[in-house]
Design a protein around this motif. Sequence first.
Motif, short mmCIF file in Angstrom:
data_model
loop_
_atom_site.label_atom_id
_atom_site.label_comp_id
_atom_site.label_asym_id
_atom_site.label_seq_id
_atom_site.Cartn_x
_atom_site.Cartn_y
_atom_site.Cartn_z
N MET A 182 -33.03 -39.14 62.01
CA MET A 182 -33.28 -40.59 62.14
C MET A 182 -32.22 -41.26 63.01
O MET A 182 -32.54 -42.18 63.77
N VAL A 183 -30.98 -40.80 62.90
CA VAL A 183 -29.92 -41.37 63.73
C VAL A 183 -30.21 -41.08 65.21
O VAL A 183 -30.11 -41.97 66.06
N GLY A 188 -32.03 -43.08 70.46
CA GLY A 188 -32.98 -42.99 71.57
C GLY A 188 -33.69 -44.30 71.86
O GLY A 188 -34.52 -44.38 72.77
N GLY A 189 -33.42 -45.34 71.06
CA GLY A 189 -33.96 -46.66 71.37
C GLY A 189 -35.25 -47.02 70.68
O GLY A 189 -35.94 -47.96 71.06
N MET A 190 -35.60 -46.30 69.62
CA MET A 190 -36.82 -46.61 68.87
C MET A 190 -36.64 -47.89 68.05
O MET A 190 -35.56 -48.15 67.53
N THR A 191 -37.70 -48.69 67.97
CA THR A 191 -37.70 -49.82 67.04
C THR A 191 -37.94 -49.27 65.64
O THR A 191 -38.91 -48.54 65.43
N MET A 192 -37.04 -49.59 64.71
CA MET A 192 -37.16 -48.98 63.38
C MET A 192 -37.01 -49.98 62.26
O MET A 192 -36.17 -50.87 62.31
N CYS A 193 -37.85 -49.79 61.23
CA CYS A 193 -37.76 -50.56 59.99
C CYS A 193 -37.59 -49.54 58.88
O CYS A 193 -38.48 -48.73 58.65
N PHE A 201 -26.08 -44.78 56.30
CA PHE A 201 -27.02 -44.81 57.42
C PHE A 201 -27.13 -46.24 57.96
O PHE A 201 -27.11 -46.46 59.17
N ALA A 202 -27.23 -47.20 57.03
CA ALA A 202 -27.35 -48.60 57.45
C ALA A 202 -26.14 -49.00 58.29
O ALA A 202 -26.28 -49.59 59.36
#
Lengths: 243, 279
Positions: A182-183, A188-193, A201-202
């Motif tokens: 996930m990191v 890589g620039g993904m929009t993530m929720c 991680f946060a």
Amino acid sequence: MENIIQLRSVNKWFGEFHVLKDINFSVSEKEKVVICGPSGSGKSTLIRCINRLEEHQKGSIIVDGMTLDENTKNISAIRSEVGMVFQQFNLFPHLSILENCTLAQIWVKKKTKNESEKLAMDYLRKVQIDDQALKFPGQLSGGQQQRAAIARALCMEPKIMLFDEPTSALDPEMIKEVLDVMVDLAKGGMTMCVVTHEMGFAKEVADRVVFMDEGNIVEEKKTSDFFENPENERTKLFLSQIL
Amino acid sequence: MEFLNPSKYAYFPLAEWIEKYAKDWFFAQRPVFKKISIPIENTLSSLDSLFNFIPLPLIVLMFAFAAYKTNGIKFAIFTFLSLIFIDLVDVWEETMTTMAMIVTAVLFCCVIGIPLGIAASRSDIFEMIMRPILDIMQTIPSFVYLIPVVMLFGVGLTPGVIAIIIFALAPVIRLTNLGLRQVTKGVKDAGKALGCGKIVVLYKIELPLALKSIMAGVNQTLMLALSMAVIAALIGAGGLGLNVYVGLGRLDIGQAFVGGLGIVLIAIIFDRITQKIIK
């Protein structure tokens, strides 16, 4: 920056139970937002509304310029742009890992088998389980299954990724391998929720943290502010319990 | 105390009413129902002539091979000897007719039952309506509906198969419904979240996951169909059931026994083979 996800006064009830109370929430392109809060606070419901696995009863949700309503065409268009990863992985148990990754490419995007297998192998390599491609989900460890589920979602080349407590069902020693993936994705620039309790991680990747309780967004701040100066009492209490 | 019996003072002519009005209605509908039965009749007669056209040794070998593939060598030998025995007691042709009837009935049970099972799994209301109907179909004494079947479809092989279909339809509907309802919500959500429409989710995710249960339903339907083969002979269906029925009428124990044994043997063969296919 433009908002790729926009929720305006969204309300949802499960029967009598008011799960989401007048939620205003937005995510801009390439932003990473972590949603946390005690269980039953409505955070999973919130992200499940974004790809309409749950229907909201009041308010509006706009994803990438498309309004979510009864219109089925919009729903499938939005769903193919929004990837989702579940707590219980939800891999298709009757299909191999590779077939899990190609099913939607073939039947939704109408790609050929060769094309979709090639892309699937690319993503499986990225999450480092390309050597397991021909096995079935039941033969894999939890961490491997969750990475396969992430690869499956990525195969649809989504603009947005939603994660619903992706590490909560995992044994402790497997959490890291999933978080690492996930990191990488975040970098890589993904929009993530991401709905998660992994505060490490946060801190590492989130631009913003949202704290929910009893169907309300109680506090919403930039990550560093959130951890250093939480204002609301409930946030403070939650952080003191979890950190 | 007899003066307290209601029937001493009044009579409700239900039987007469049904006899008078329903009978006329049934006869009036006959042409419509005859048309409905055409596909069944065609399937049945082509299967019957197919089974009687294929040479006996070939059929025996085909079944033995299927038995070997699914259950191994022991059961293959059992199948081989059983079928040889059926010919030795001289009921081969009747057995082929019974097989054609059973295969036709099961085929139509699937064609009708699987879609109904799918519908029942989608809608709680439809399931609620279906449940008592299925209970009635399975529990009502078959002799009761043999009369309307004869009125609507006449006598012969086809009405016999229709009676079998009515009796054997329930399990495939029930187990299709059950199998689909047992597919976890999470897996369906995952399909939806990937953008799959309802049809793709049904055909590519739900039905494959429910397949075991559906096949168990087909197996039970097959067994019920075989058990109904004798009763269908009452309305003119041929095959092994006829031997049993005629034997019963003439107190010819031998003939009845041979017919019954034939049914048992093909029931065992069909059951074992389909059971293993499920697994």
